[in-house]
Scaffold this active site. Structure first.
Site, PDB file in Angstrom:
ATOM      1  N   PHE A   1       0.820  -1.228   0.000  1.00 35.49           N
ATOM      2  CA  PHE A   1       0.000   0.000   0.000  1.00 35.49           C
ATOM      3  C   PHE A   1       0.847   1.269   0.000  1.00 35.49           C
ATOM      4  O   PHE A   1       0.363   2.334   0.375  1.00 35.49           O
ATOM      5  CB  PHE A   1      -0.977   0.009   1.192  1.00 35.49           C
ATOM      6  CG  PHE A   1      -1.775  -1.261   1.326  1.00 35.49           C
ATOM      7  CD1 PHE A   1      -2.687  -1.619   0.349  1.00 35.49           C
ATOM      8  CD2 PHE A   1      -1.583  -2.122   2.406  1.00 35.49           C
ATOM      9  CE1 PHE A   1      -3.412  -2.801   0.442  1.00 35.49           C
ATOM     10  CE2 PHE A   1      -2.312  -3.307   2.506  1.00 35.49           C
ATOM     11  CZ  PHE A   1      -3.224  -3.649   1.524  1.00 35.49           C
TER      12      PHE A   1
ATOM     13  N   GLU B   1       7.306   1.097  -0.160  1.00 30.91           N
ATOM     14  CA  GLU B   1       7.974   1.657  -1.339  1.00 30.91           C
ATOM     15  C   GLU B   1       9.362   2.159  -0.943  1.00 30.91           C
ATOM     16  O   GLU B   1      10.338   1.931  -1.635  1.00 30.91           O
ATOM     17  CB  GLU B   1       7.137   2.789  -1.955  1.00 30.91           C
ATOM     18  CG  GLU B   1       7.790   3.366  -3.216  1.00 30.91           C
ATOM     19  CD  GLU B   1       6.974   4.431  -3.943  1.00 30.91           C
ATOM     20  OE1 GLU B   1       5.740   4.471  -3.768  1.00 30.91           O
ATOM     21  OE2 GLU B   1       7.579   5.210  -4.692  1.00 30.91           O
TER      22      GLU B   1
ATOM     23  N   ARG C   1       2.325  15.093  -6.451  1.00 34.50           N
ATOM     24  CA  ARG C   1       1.093  14.449  -6.929  1.00 34.50           C
ATOM     25  C   ARG C   1      -0.149  15.138  -6.343  1.00 34.50           C
ATOM     26  O   ARG C   1      -1.200  15.177  -6.967  1.00 34.50           O
ATOM     27  CB  ARG C   1       1.083  12.943  -6.654  1.00 34.50           C
ATOM     28  CG  ARG C   1      -0.019  12.215  -7.426  1.00 34.50           C
ATOM     29  CD  ARG C   1       0.014  10.710  -7.259  1.00 34.50           C
ATOM     30  NE  ARG C   1       0.848  10.006  -8.210  1.00 34.50           N
ATOM     31  CZ  ARG C   1       0.483   9.710  -9.463  1.00 34.50           C
ATOM     32  NH1 ARG C   1      -0.705  10.054  -9.924  1.00 34.50           N
ATOM     33  NH2 ARG C   1       1.298   9.069 -10.261  1.00 34.50           N
TER      34      ARG C   1
ATOM     35  N   ARG D   1      -1.143   4.467  -1.026  1.00 32.16           N
ATOM     36  CA  ARG D   1      -2.139   4.353  -2.102  1.00 32.16           C
ATOM     37  C   ARG D   1      -2.808   5.691  -2.431  1.00 32.16           C
ATOM     38  O   ARG D   1      -3.594   6.217  -1.635  1.00 32.16           O
ATOM     39  CB  ARG D   1      -3.186   3.315  -1.686  1.00 32.16           C
ATOM     40  CG  ARG D   1      -3.923   2.665  -2.833  1.00 32.16           C
ATOM     41  CD  ARG D   1      -4.762   1.530  -2.305  1.00 32.16           C
ATOM     42  NE  ARG D   1      -5.327   0.714  -3.366  1.00 32.16           N
ATOM     43  CZ  ARG D   1      -6.012  -0.404  -3.156  1.00 32.16           C
ATOM     44  NH1 ARG D   1      -6.207  -0.830  -1.940  1.00 32.16           N
ATOM     45  NH2 ARG D   1      -6.492  -1.088  -4.160  1.00 32.16           N
TER      46      ARG D   1
ATOM     47  N   PHE E   1      -0.955   8.449  -3.005  1.00 26.89           N
ATOM     48  CA  PHE E   1       0.304   9.205  -3.032  1.00 26.89           C
ATOM     49  C   PHE E   1       0.083  10.714  -3.051  1.00 26.89           C
ATOM     50  O   PHE E   1       0.611  11.423  -3.903  1.00 26.89           O
ATOM     51  CB  PHE E   1       1.079   8.754  -4.280  1.00 26.89           C
ATOM     52  CG  PHE E   1       2.584   8.886  -4.208  1.00 26.89           C
ATOM     53  CD1 PHE E   1       3.348   8.050  -3.427  1.00 26.89           C
ATOM     54  CD2 PHE E   1       3.243   9.840  -4.979  1.00 26.89           C
ATOM     55  CE1 PHE E   1       4.744   8.151  -3.399  1.00 26.89           C
ATOM     56  CE2 PHE E   1       4.643   9.953  -4.964  1.00 26.89           C
ATOM     57  CZ  PHE E   1       5.378   9.100  -4.171  1.00 26.89           C
TER      58      PHE E   1
ATOM     59  N   THR F   1       5.075  10.362 -11.513  1.00 25.08           N
ATOM     60  CA  THR F   1       5.156  11.765 -11.909  1.00 25.08           C
ATOM     61  C   THR F   1       6.598  12.153 -12.239  1.00 25.08           C
ATOM     62  O   THR F   1       6.836  13.080 -12.994  1.00 25.08           O
ATOM     63  CB  THR F   1       4.618  12.683 -10.786  1.00 25.08           C
ATOM     64  OG1 THR F   1       5.384  12.435  -9.606  1.00 25.08           O
ATOM     65  CG2 THR F   1       3.160  12.394 -10.512  1.00 25.08           C
TER      66      THR F   1
ATOM     67  N   ALA G   1       2.670   3.523  -7.947  1.00 23.70           N
ATOM     68  CA  ALA G   1       2.062   4.459  -8.891  1.00 23.70           C
ATOM     69  C   ALA G   1       1.032   3.794  -9.801  1.00 23.70           C
ATOM     70  O   ALA G   1       0.775   4.287 -10.904  1.00 23.70           O
ATOM     71  CB  ALA G   1       3.151   5.174  -9.709  1.00 23.70           C
TER      72      ALA G   1
ATOM     73  N   GLU H   1      -4.622   2.368  -7.541  1.00 26.94           N
ATOM     74  CA  GLU H   1      -4.887   3.481  -6.622  1.00 26.94           C
ATOM     75  C   GLU H   1      -6.214   4.210  -6.828  1.00 26.94           C
ATOM     76  O   GLU H   1      -6.849   4.598  -5.847  1.00 26.94           O
ATOM     77  CB  GLU H   1      -3.737   4.498  -6.714  1.00 26.94           C
ATOM     78  CG  GLU H   1      -2.418   3.922  -6.269  1.00 26.94           C
ATOM     79  CD  GLU H   1      -1.280   4.886  -6.502  1.00 26.94           C
ATOM     80  OE1 GLU H   1      -0.915   5.116  -7.674  1.00 26.94           O
ATOM     81  OE2 GLU H   1      -0.742   5.415  -5.521  1.00 26.94           O
TER      82      GLU H   1
HETATM   83  N1  LUZ Z   1       5.602   6.616  -6.239  1.00 23.57           N
HETATM   84  C1  LUZ Z   1       6.469   7.401  -6.871  1.00 23.57           C
HETATM   85  C2  LUZ Z   1       4.291   6.694  -6.452  1.00 23.57           C
HETATM   86  O1  LUZ Z   1       7.653   7.311  -6.621  1.00 23.57           O
HETATM   87  N2  LUZ Z   1       6.010   8.286  -7.774  1.00 23.57           N
HETATM   88  C3  LUZ Z   1       4.706   8.432  -8.065  1.00 23.57           C
HETATM   89  O2  LUZ Z   1       4.330   9.248  -8.894  1.00 23.57           O
HETATM   90  C4  LUZ Z   1       3.803   7.620  -7.371  1.00 23.57           C
HETATM   91  N3  LUZ Z   1       2.498   7.734  -7.579  1.00 23.57           N
HETATM   92  C5  LUZ Z   1       1.671   6.970  -6.898  1.00 23.57           C
HETATM   93  C6  LUZ Z   1       2.166   6.064  -5.991  1.00 23.57           C
HETATM   94  N4  LUZ Z   1       3.452   5.917  -5.776  1.00 23.57           N
HETATM   95 MO1  MOS Z   2       2.496   3.550  -4.010  1.00 23.18          MO
HETATM   96  S1  MOS Z   2       1.490   4.871  -2.883  1.00 23.18           S
HETATM   97  O1  MOS Z   2       3.711   2.701  -3.312  1.00 23.18           O
HETATM   98  O2  MOS Z   2       1.871   3.227  -5.447  1.00 23.18           O
END
Ligand code: LUZ
Ligand code: MOS
Length: 750
Positions: free
Chosen positions: A222, A226, A304, A336, A338, A434, A503, A706
């Site tokens: 979620f 990351e 974002r 999720r 972001f 992004t 993402a 997401e």
């Molecule tokens: N993680 C990231 C993300 O590093 N860049 C993103 O644009 C992103 N968007 C959604 C979820 N994780």
């Molecule tokens: Mo993400 S918020 O690890 O897509």
């Protein structure tokens, strides 16, 4: 096709980090973390802890041979604190012991003296004191000043959305094992295997090729894994480097809750201007993001938020600004959506405020401002293949909104102590990292000589069923039965330089790479078959485990072709690379085309509020969602339902609480309520939008991870409408989560 993991999951046979069979000499790690939110470390006394029988070593920053630095976007985060601490839960040392019990006993014996410094826990306070992570960022579009002057109505207000705990079923963890020649293999519960590899190499002062990271699967991520799966793996790796013995570290739930960051709380202010015919002409918004004690992914999340500040609406004049505010909380991180959900809550609040002040239904304002084809987003991307209105109007039509409205009205007339509320929530979510350079992936496919196939990608399986999608793509495109394809673990030695699985883009990026690899292999095999059968290349087709020529089934099987290829010394392996075309972004002017495409939908939410007790139920969420041409509707529906409920949890019951000293009060499932089976909507109905799909999505099957979370925002506004029906004196407040306590107060506010 069913999720290929379901069989193993149900039987308890699927492997997670803590299930690995460990080497007999494996040691256990445990972090010692700061009990104080902000201060100078005066002294740490480890002597008693070291004395415990079974303690092997206690590691501190002094044992780091490379750099004591794990920050990914900004280098502002030490692995282990040196002379200052910035949040409760900040790692200071790492205890390695023969067993977990021994490590815990030793941890309790460490004494620490800290000279306490002032603690900041809210973003507003941080802003007042000038405590920031980096410089603010603004998106500017049109001319808000001139536009506000021409508006018939202008409204201002403020909002708050709280954080959210990821509550992955599997806590953070890793298992690091020494290999020969100073190499280390780490099994980690991470969404970003390369992030772990790179950071381990940096902290240990060794090249990346000495570090192999393997990920079997995650028990949920979620976003929480990351960036924040890295620290634990690095700690274990430092210990392995010194001790040359395997070290395992799986956090217990209390430690995980205390030491890891969450969704960012946001405090925001808005100003919205409309014309008499309810067209939004101007919107100004300032977001204060509570980033926690170091950057982590905060700058990307802030970005974002700006991208989704106008959600599904076209607004010709916009200024959106975000400040990443440095506070004494654990660094908040990806979750999720972001930052997107936080941005969308504010525009929805602004519209609700305008509607309330004007005494009209919020839907009226929403509806006349929905984006259409070729509208420009404030960041310069021209919207194409826009399905905003299609989703909105087909939701209204297919679920017979008028009927629902009448039922709500009838119910509210008939019941004085219980009221229903209704809302519509449109969602427009941009698909792509992004940060443009992150949009790439690779896949490696081996066809073994018996015809069975192994597929490796950069995708991390975390319950979202990405492996099933990868397997589907491979078996479809090689024309063989799914049972002939195996998805390998995600491993940095097989697929290098991965972007994290995040993402919503994992299936798109890795799926395109799988597709490319399959196509190259098939081309090679077609050439061979064309020669053998003396037919033209173009008539050959691989399907149903045999070769077809001109749509006619031949006797030549897949296995025979592979055997022929072996004898002819043709390569049966392929690595393919995919990088999203078209996208670009220029941060210096904040304009570009950052997203491959957008995902769309609209949710209708009906709630019933018990006006005596303040408790409520979600009767139904009925939504039209744009899946494109879904490659696996069962899996995608699962993502929609899960995301929706997670969004409702964030909006209604999940209440993170830190006290003034920066200590987490909601530190267990008894004090932090997540949605359970009794709190999910009584009815969830999902209708896939009828659409041609989008060429930029893999097999035209759009990203689904997401976007559905943001349907949960609708529940907030449905509850608000129910309260207003009961209590005309209630003034709209935008302060999530809308817990029963807050609902009760609102019902009786004078
Ligand atoms: N993680 C990231 C993300 O590093 N860049 C993103 O644009 C992103 N968007 C959604 C979820 N994780
Ligand atoms: Mo993400 S918020 O690890 O897509």
């Amino acid at each position: 096709m069913k999720n290929i993991d379901s069989f193993g999951h149900v039987r308890g046979e699927s492997l997670f980090v803590d299930d690995l069979i460990t080497r007999a000499d494996t040691l256990t790690g445990l972090a010692f973390d700061s009990p104080i939110a902000h201060g100078k470390i005066k002294n740490v006394d480890y002597s008693k802890a070291i004395g415990v029988v079974g303690i092997v070593k206690i590691f501190t920053h002094k044992d780091i041979l490379g750099k004591n630095q794990i920050g990914s976007i900004i280098s502002d985060e030490p692995l282990w604190a040196i002379d200052e601490v910035h949040y409760v839960g900040q790692p200071i040392a790492f205890i390695v012991a023969e067993t977990e019990t021994i490590a815990k006993r030793a941890r309790a014996l460490i004494s620490i003296e800290i000279e306490e410094l002032p603690v900041i826990t809210t973003a507003k306070e941080a802003k007042e004191k000038g405590s920031f992570i980096n410089d603010p960022r603004s998106f500017k579009f049109g001319n808000t000043k001139a536009a506000f002057e021409k508006c018939d109505y202008v409204f201002e207000g403020e909002t708050f959305t709280n954080g959210q705990e990821h509550m992955y079923l599997e806590t953070q963890g890793c298992y690091a094992v020494p290999q020969e020649n100073g190499n280390i293999k780490i099994t980690s519960s991470t969404q970003g295997p390369t992030a772990v590899q790179k950071t381990v190499a940096q902290v240990l002062g060794i090249p990346m090729h000495k570090v192999e990271v393997d990920v079997i699967r995650l028990g949920g991520g979620f976003g929480g894994k990351e960036d924040q799966a890295t620290a634990w793996a690095v700690m274990a790796a430092v210990a392995v480097q010194h001790l040359k013995k395997p070290v395992k570290y799986v956090l217990n739930r209390h430690d995980d809750l205390r030491m890891t960051g969450k969704r960012h709380p946001y405090e925001s202010t808005f100003k919205i201007g409309l014309t008499k015919d309810l067209k939004i002409q101007a919107y100004e918004v300032e977001f204060l993001q509570n980033s926690g004690a170091s950057a982590d992914l905060s700058p990307a999340i802030a970005e974002r938020t700006l991208f989704h500040a106008t959600n599904s609406y076209f607004i010709p004049n916009v200024i959106a600004t975000v400040h990443s505010c440095k506070t004494n909380l654990p660094p908040n991180t990806a979750f999720r959506g972001f930052g997107g959900p936080q941005g969308m809550f504010v525009i929805e609040s602004a519209i609700a405020k305008a509607a309330d002040e004007l005494g009209i239904n919020k839907m009226k304002i929403q509806e006349v401002n929905l984006m259409k084809e070729n509208d420009e987003f404030p960041y310069g991307q021209i919207a194409t293949q826009v399905e905003t209105q299609e989703c909105w109007f087909s939701a209204k039509e297919k679920f017979e909104l008028e009927k629902i409205e009448n039922e709500v009205e009838r119910y509210n007339k008939a019941n004085s102590n219980s009221k229903k509320g209704l809302s519509l929530m449109p969602v427009t979510f941009g698909i792509s990292f992004t940060n443009t350079p992150m949009n790439h992936a690779r896949a490696m496919i081996h066809i073994y000589q018996d015809g069975s196939v192994g597929v490796s990608t950069g995708a991390v399986e975390m319950g979202q069923s990405v492996n099933t999608k990868m397997l589907q793509i491979a078996s479809d495109n090689l024309g063989i039965h799914p049972s002939k394809v195996k998805l390998e673990t995600t491993n940095t030695t097989r697929v290098a330089n991965m972007s994290p699985s995040a993402a919503s883009s994992t299936a798109d990026l890795n799926g395109e790479a799988v597709l490319k690899a399959c196509n190259t292999l098939i081309k090679r095999l077609k050439k061979l078959v064309a020669n053998k059968l003396a037919v033209t290349y173009d008539v050959i087709l691989f399907k149903e485990d045999v070769v077809f020529t001109g749509h006619k089934k031949t006797k030549l099987t897949w296995e025979e072709v592979i055997e022929m290829a072996m004898l002819a010394r043709i390569s049966l392996s392929e690595i393919a690379h995919y990088a999203t075309p078209i996208i670009h972004y220029d941060k210096t002017i904040e304009k570009g085309h950052p997203f491959a495409y957008h995902s769309y939908g609209t949710a209708i939410t009906v709630v019933t509020v018990d006006c005596v007790r303040g408790i409520y139920e979600v009767d139904a969420v009925k939504l039209v969602h744009d899946f494109g041409k879904s490659m696996n509707l069962g899996i995608d529906l699962g993502q929609v339902e899960g995301g929706l409920v997670q969004g409702i949890g964030w909006m209604t019951m999940e209440e993170i609480s830190y006290n003034k000293k920066g200590q987490l009060e909601s530190n267990a499932l008894s004090t932090y309520k997540v949605p359970d089976i009794f709190s999910v909507p009584r009815e969830i109905k999902v209708i896939p939008l009828e659409t041609e799909g989008n060429e930029m999505a893999v097999l035209k099957s759009k990203a689904v991870g997401e976007p559905p979370l943001m349907y949960g925002i609708g529940t907030y506004f449905a509850i608000q409408n129910a309260i207003k029906t009961f209590n005309k004196n209630y003034q709209f407040k935008f302060h999530a989560p809308f817990t029963p306590e807050k609902v009760l107060m609102s019902l009786y506010v004078k």
